[in-house]
Design a protein around this motif. Structure first.
Motif, PDB file in Angstrom:
ATOM      1  N   THR A  42     -14.354  -8.539  -0.314  1.00  0.00           N
ATOM      2  CA  THR A  42     -13.463  -7.389  -0.449  1.00  0.00           C
ATOM      3  C   THR A  42     -12.503  -7.239   0.716  1.00  0.00           C
ATOM      4  OG1 THR A  42     -15.207  -5.999   0.523  1.00  0.00           O
ATOM      5  CG2 THR A  42     -15.069  -6.079  -1.887  1.00  0.00           C
ATOM      6  N   SER A  43     -12.879  -7.694   1.884  1.00  0.00           N
ATOM      7  CA  SER A  43     -12.019  -7.521   3.061  1.00  0.00           C
ATOM      8  C   SER A  43     -11.161  -8.748   3.354  1.00  0.00           C
ATOM      9  CB  SER A  43     -12.884  -7.200   4.291  1.00  0.00           C
ATOM     10  OG  SER A  43     -13.769  -8.279   4.570  1.00  0.00           O
ATOM     11  N   GLN A  71       0.247  -1.654  -8.785  1.00  0.00           N
ATOM     12  CA  GLN A  71      -0.892  -2.542  -8.983  1.00  0.00           C
ATOM     13  C   GLN A  71      -0.799  -3.212 -10.347  1.00  0.00           C
ATOM     14  OE1 GLN A  71      -5.051  -1.460  -7.598  1.00  0.00           O
ATOM     15  NE2 GLN A  71      -5.324  -1.225  -9.778  1.00  0.00           N
ATOM     16  N   SER A  95       0.830  -1.212   0.000  1.00  0.00           N
ATOM     17  CA  SER A  95       0.000   0.000   0.000  1.00  0.00           C
ATOM     18  C   SER A  95       0.859   1.255   0.000  1.00  0.00           C
ATOM     19  CB  SER A  95      -0.913  -0.001   1.236  1.00  0.00           C
ATOM     20  OG  SER A  95      -0.140  -0.056   2.432  1.00  0.00           O
ATOM     21  N   GLN A 144      -7.456  -7.486  -5.127  1.00  0.00           N
ATOM     22  CA  GLN A 144      -8.659  -6.682  -5.251  1.00  0.00           C
ATOM     23  C   GLN A 144      -9.429  -7.142  -6.478  1.00  0.00           C
ATOM     24  OE1 GLN A 144      -7.061  -2.755  -5.662  1.00  0.00           O
ATOM     25  NE2 GLN A 144      -6.108  -2.739  -3.633  1.00  0.00           N
ATOM     26  N   GLU A 194      -5.514  -8.457   1.723  1.00  0.00           N
ATOM     27  CA  GLU A 194      -4.893  -7.141   1.665  1.00  0.00           C
ATOM     28  C   GLU A 194      -4.100  -6.956   0.374  1.00  0.00           C
ATOM     29  OE1 GLU A 194      -2.517  -6.648   5.118  1.00  0.00           O
ATOM     30  OE2 GLU A 194      -4.215  -6.643   6.514  1.00  0.00           O
TER      31      GLU A 194
END
Length: 263
Positions: free
Chosen positions: A81-82, A21, A16, A88, A85
């Motif tokens: 979605t959760s 990505q 992050s 996506q 980490e």
């Protein structure tokens, strides 16, 4: 009767902080549940330097265990979605297929367009590493043009070693002694390239034969972690002809050392 299937791209963001990505796969709400394809996990290895196979397998297992029958894909994906980490899921799209063959063909097209790493020809790869080196030299004001001579104090691309033998070095520089550079781009190369490595090494050999043993030979290759392991013999060949003066263009310390040794 044509069947419609929802799909979503699987993106990976390993850090992050860095925010990098990449598209690594696709999940389809297929006829037998969620169909997960993750063909490009090597992209993550290029970004991070280590493999992600176990993490990918665990994520794929979670997806395939979801009961998607009669449930909108958006609802199923929204509940996941959760979970990770790293991974996506993109906005759902739709593919249409009548038969299993059409289904597989449609998926292959989606992977080719959205996920698969483009495959460069060997010539294109060679031009890529040479273009990157040229950009570095140009920024330093050292790159010669088509009218430059080696005596002008510039780095000469496509330096002719022997017209008779049609031997051309990728770069040459003569600040206070001739330095000759051979490059080898191994990025994404799945097949052996011993012939090309020998050709590049032979260029360095003939440079010494033509201009004397004081010529400093430099070998520059581009290889990620996967290529380092797969093409270790090709790297060894180039390094041997360069008398150990070999540098991995993708490793910052090697790149800096190449710059230092060249000029």
């Amino acid at each position: 009767m044509a069947h419609s299937y929802k799909f979503s791209l699987i993106r990976a963001c390993p850090s992050s902080v860095r925010g990098e990505q990449v598209n690594v796969g696709i999940v389809i709400a297929g006829p037998n549940g969620l169909d997960v394809r993750l063909p490009e996990m090597r992209k993550l290895q290029h970004l991070t330097g280590h493999k992600w196979d176990d993490v990918a397998s665990a994520y794929a297992n979670v997806l395939t265990k979801q009961d998607s029958r009669g449930v909108p894909l958006e609802t199923v994906l929204g509940s996941l979605t959760s979970y990770s980490e790293v991974f996506q899921l993109g906005r759902p799209g739709e593919l249409v297929a009548n038969t299993n063959d059409e289904y597989e063909t449609a998926i292959k097209k989606l992977l080719t367009f959205f996920v698969d790493k483009p495959t460069l020809s060997r010539r294109e790869k060679q031009q890529k590493i040479n273009s990157e080196i040229s950009i570095m030299l140009k920024r330093g004001g050292l790159l010669g043009d088509k009218n430059s001579r080696i005596e002008d104090g510039k780095v000469i691309p496509k330096f002719v070693i022997s017209e008779e033998k049609e031997i051309v070095a990728d770069f040459a520089y003569k600040p206070n002694g001739l330095k000759v550079v051979s490059t080898l781009d191994l990025r994404g190369l799945k097949n052996a390239a011993h012939g090309k490595a020998c050709e590049k090494g032979a260029t360095l050999y003939f440079a010494r034969e033509q201009f004397g043993k004081n010529v400093k030979a430099l070998g520059v290759y581009a290889a990620g972690p996967a290529e380092m392991e797969m093409h270790s013999s090709e790297i060894e060949i180039l390094s041997s002809f360069a008398e150990g003066n070999a540098y991995n263009w993708l490793v910052p310390k090697d790149r800096q050392k190449f710059q230092h040794d060249l000029y």
